[in-house]
Scaffold this motif. Structure first.
Motif, PDB file in Angstrom:
ATOM      1  N   GLY A  68       0.501  -1.452  -0.054  1.00 56.82           N
ATOM      2  CA  GLY A  68       0.064  -0.378   0.341  1.00 56.82           C
ATOM      3  C   GLY A  68       0.616   1.209  -0.086  1.00 56.82           C
ATOM      4  N   LEU A  69       0.223   2.221   1.072  1.00 61.17           N
ATOM      5  CA  LEU A  69       0.327   3.547   0.424  1.00 61.17           C
ATOM      6  C   LEU A  69       1.077   3.853   2.392  1.00 61.17           C
ATOM      7  N   ASP A  70       2.012   5.120   2.511  1.00 62.43           N
ATOM      8  CA  ASP A  70       2.522   5.386   3.697  1.00 62.43           C
ATOM      9  C   ASP A  70       3.120   6.994   3.397  1.00 62.43           C
ATOM     10  N   PHE A  71       2.204   7.549   3.239  1.00 60.44           N
ATOM     11  CA  PHE A  71       2.258   9.091   3.371  1.00 60.44           C
ATOM     12  C   PHE A  71       2.519   9.370   4.566  1.00 60.44           C
ATOM     13  N   ASN A  72       2.562   8.664   5.973  1.00 60.61           N
ATOM     14  CA  ASN A  72       2.819   9.630   7.381  1.00 60.61           C
ATOM     15  C   ASN A  72       4.207   9.336   7.237  1.00 60.61           C
ATOM     16  N   ARG A  73       4.604   8.594   7.274  1.00 56.06           N
ATOM     17  CA  ARG A  73       6.624   8.128   7.821  1.00 56.06           C
ATOM     18  C   ARG A  73       7.419   9.328   6.565  1.00 56.06           C
ATOM     19  N   ASP A  74       6.670   8.214   4.723  1.00 60.60           N
ATOM     20  CA  ASP A  74       7.420   8.298   3.971  1.00 60.60           C
ATOM     21  C   ASP A  74       8.939   7.418   4.454  1.00 60.60           C
ATOM     22  N   PHE A  75       8.926   6.254   4.546  1.00 57.84           N
ATOM     23  CA  PHE A  75      10.598   5.654   4.415  1.00 57.84           C
ATOM     24  C   PHE A  75      10.917   5.510   3.478  1.00 57.84           C
ATOM     25  N   SER A  76      10.092   5.377   2.653  1.00 51.74           N
ATOM     26  CA  SER A  76      10.039   5.088   1.213  1.00 51.74           C
ATOM     27  C   SER A  76       9.567   6.732   0.107  1.00 51.74           C
ATOM     28  N   PRO A  77      10.065   6.694  -1.001  1.00 53.69           N
ATOM     29  CA  PRO A  77       9.703   7.473  -1.310  1.00 53.69           C
ATOM     30  C   PRO A  77       8.831   7.124  -1.900  1.00 53.69           C
ATOM     31  N   ARG A  78       7.926   8.744  -2.377  1.00 56.30           N
ATOM     32  CA  ARG A  78       6.382   8.531  -2.616  1.00 56.30           C
ATOM     33  C   ARG A  78       6.105   7.606  -4.074  1.00 56.30           C
ATOM     34  N   PRO A  79       7.236   8.113  -5.019  1.00 56.68           N
ATOM     35  CA  PRO A  79       6.915   7.202  -6.249  1.00 56.68           C
ATOM     36  C   PRO A  79       7.273   5.847  -6.313  1.00 56.68           C
ATOM     37  N   LYS A  80       8.163   5.611  -5.451  1.00 56.64           N
ATOM     38  CA  LYS A  80       8.329   4.087  -5.192  1.00 56.64           C
ATOM     39  C   LYS A  80       7.637   3.154  -4.114  1.00 56.64           C
ATOM     40  N   ALA A  87       2.061  -2.537  -8.518  1.00 52.14           N
ATOM     41  CA  ALA A  87       3.002  -4.465  -8.690  1.00 52.14           C
ATOM     42  C   ALA A  87       2.661  -5.146  -7.768  1.00 52.14           C
ATOM     43  N   GLN A  88       2.128  -5.364  -6.975  1.00 50.84           N
ATOM     44  CA  GLN A  88       1.511  -6.307  -6.099  1.00 50.84           C
ATOM     45  C   GLN A  88       0.003  -5.607  -6.068  1.00 50.84           C
ATOM     46  N   LEU A  89      -0.400  -4.840  -6.959  1.00 50.08           N
ATOM     47  CA  LEU A  89      -1.843  -4.906  -7.247  1.00 50.08           C
ATOM     48  C   LEU A  89      -1.738  -6.061  -8.420  1.00 50.08           C
ATOM     49  N   GLN A  90      -0.805  -5.881  -9.005  1.00 47.07           N
ATOM     50  CA  GLN A  90      -0.475  -6.696  -9.973  1.00 47.07           C
ATOM     51  C   GLN A  90      -0.785  -8.434 -10.162  1.00 47.07           C
ATOM     52  N   LEU A  91       0.029  -8.426  -9.018  1.00 46.62           N
ATOM     53  CA  LEU A  91       0.300  -9.498  -8.287  1.00 46.62           C
ATOM     54  C   LEU A  91      -0.855 -10.234  -8.151  1.00 46.62           C
ATOM     55  N   ALA A  92      -2.084  -9.791  -7.171  1.00 47.61           N
ATOM     56  CA  ALA A  92      -3.119 -10.098  -7.013  1.00 47.61           C
ATOM     57  C   ALA A  92      -3.501 -10.505  -7.846  1.00 47.61           C
ATOM     58  N   VAL A  93      -3.930  -9.892  -9.411  1.00 45.19           N
ATOM     59  CA  VAL A  93      -3.577 -10.275 -10.383  1.00 45.19           C
ATOM     60  C   VAL A  93      -3.621 -11.600 -10.898  1.00 45.19           C
ATOM     61  N   GLU A  94      -2.845 -11.503 -11.278  1.00 46.86           N
ATOM     62  CA  GLU A  94      -2.098 -12.717 -11.763  1.00 46.86           C
ATOM     63  C   GLU A  94      -2.515 -13.544 -10.811  1.00 46.86           C
ATOM     64  N   THR A  95      -2.223 -14.147  -9.243  1.00 42.61           N
ATOM     65  CA  THR A  95      -2.519 -14.952  -9.016  1.00 42.61           C
ATOM     66  C   THR A  95      -3.724 -15.501  -7.871  1.00 42.61           C
ATOM     67  N   GLY A  96      -4.510 -14.047  -8.196  1.00 43.11           N
ATOM     68  CA  GLY A  96      -6.470 -14.450  -7.736  1.00 43.11           C
ATOM     69  C   GLY A  96      -6.084 -14.514  -5.629  1.00 43.11           C
ATOM     70  N   LEU A  97      -5.362 -14.160  -6.272  1.00 47.11           N
ATOM     71  CA  LEU A  97      -5.387 -13.826  -4.011  1.00 47.11           C
ATOM     72  C   LEU A  97      -5.715 -13.162  -4.031  1.00 47.11           C
ATOM     73  N   PRO A  98      -6.498 -12.597  -2.438  1.00 43.82           N
ATOM     74  CA  PRO A  98      -6.679 -11.157  -1.812  1.00 43.82           C
ATOM     75  C   PRO A  98      -5.286 -10.395  -1.099  1.00 43.82           C
ATOM     76  N   VAL A  99      -5.871  -9.218  -1.571  1.00 45.74           N
ATOM     77  CA  VAL A  99      -4.937  -8.260  -1.545  1.00 45.74           C
ATOM     78  C   VAL A  99      -4.862  -7.795   0.355  1.00 45.74           C
ATOM     79  N   PHE A 100      -3.857  -7.475   1.597  1.00 44.15           N
ATOM     80  CA  PHE A 100      -3.606  -7.197   2.918  1.00 44.15           C
ATOM     81  C   PHE A 100      -2.628  -5.944   2.361  1.00 44.15           C
ATOM     82  N   MET A 101      -4.029  -5.364   2.479  1.00 42.07           N
ATOM     83  CA  MET A 101      -3.530  -3.512   2.151  1.00 42.07           C
ATOM     84  C   MET A 101      -2.944  -2.670   3.494  1.00 42.07           C
ATOM     85  N   HIS A 102      -2.045  -1.712   3.506  1.00 39.87           N
ATOM     86  CA  HIS A 102      -1.342  -0.660   4.408  1.00 39.87           C
ATOM     87  C   HIS A 102      -1.990   0.810   3.960  1.00 39.87           C
ATOM     88  N   GLN A 103      -2.968   1.300   4.007  1.00 37.58           N
ATOM     89  CA  GLN A 103      -2.995   2.864   3.571  1.00 37.58           C
ATOM     90  C   GLN A 103      -2.494   3.543   5.356  1.00 37.58           C
TER      91      GLN A 103
END
Length: 180
Positions: A68-80, A87-103
């Motif tokens: 997901g995205l964490d713009f509170n701490r920005d430990f990684s740059p937002r574009p990354k 990329a992980q949403l695409q993996l979820a589509v590819e595998t058919g698995l649910p997504v466990f998200m953070h925002q």
């Protein structure tokens, strides 16, 4: 204590691999997720995505994420973070698995990235929800599950959740812990 199943969370390739190995030691009781948390999004590479893809093929691995995205701490740059989330949403589509998200503090951008995938992914939960009532209602309107942790008991940071948590249908509420 009546605990029947445990889902361990992967937050980077190394922890996803470790959670998978632990889940394999307790078949039918422990399961895990495999993903890259937004804090660790700077570590996203083609090889890390390939390793996640391989982990996601195992029956012990039952969801993509934590992502997901964490713009509170920005430990990684937002574009990354955005690249890693997509990329992980695409993996979820590819595998058919649910997504466990953070925002955290990224609601609008989170929705912009997520919405094009909603009709392609099986299910999704916004893990450890700490946002506003409006954010929660947006997620529910999109068919997402809401994960709630002990944060709701934190008088300094989570007490606002008590005002509206009752608006989450019980079949869409997940009780979570970040216990070790």
């Amino acid at each position: 204590a009546g605990v029947e199943k445990i889902i361990l969370t992967g937050t980077c390739v190394d922890s996803s691999r470790a959670q998978f190995e632990l889940a394999r030691e307790y078949p039918g009781f422990m399961y895990c997720t495999a993903g890259i948390h937004p804090h660790d999004a700077s570590g996203l590479t083609d090889s890390s995505l390939q390793e996640l893809r391989q982990l996601l093929k195992n029956p012990e691995v039952i969801a993509v994420g934590e992502c997901g995205l964490d713009f509170n701490r920005d430990f990684s740059p937002r574009p990354k973070q955005e690249e890693c989330f997509e990329a992980q949403l695409q993996l979820a589509v590819e595998t058919g698995l649910p997504v466990f998200m953070h925002q955290r503090d990224a609601h609008e951008r989170f929705l912009e990235i997520l919405k094009p995938y909603l009709n392609k992914i099986s299910r999704a939960v916004v893990h450890c929800f700490t946002g506003t009532e409006e954010e929660m209602l947006d997620y529910l309107d999109l068919g997402l599950y809401i994960g709630m942790t002990g944060w709701i008991c934190d008088e300094r940071r989570g007490s606002h959740l008590k005002e509206f948590i009752n608006k989450v249908p019980l079949n869409r509420l997940m009780i979570e812990t970040d216990a070790p």
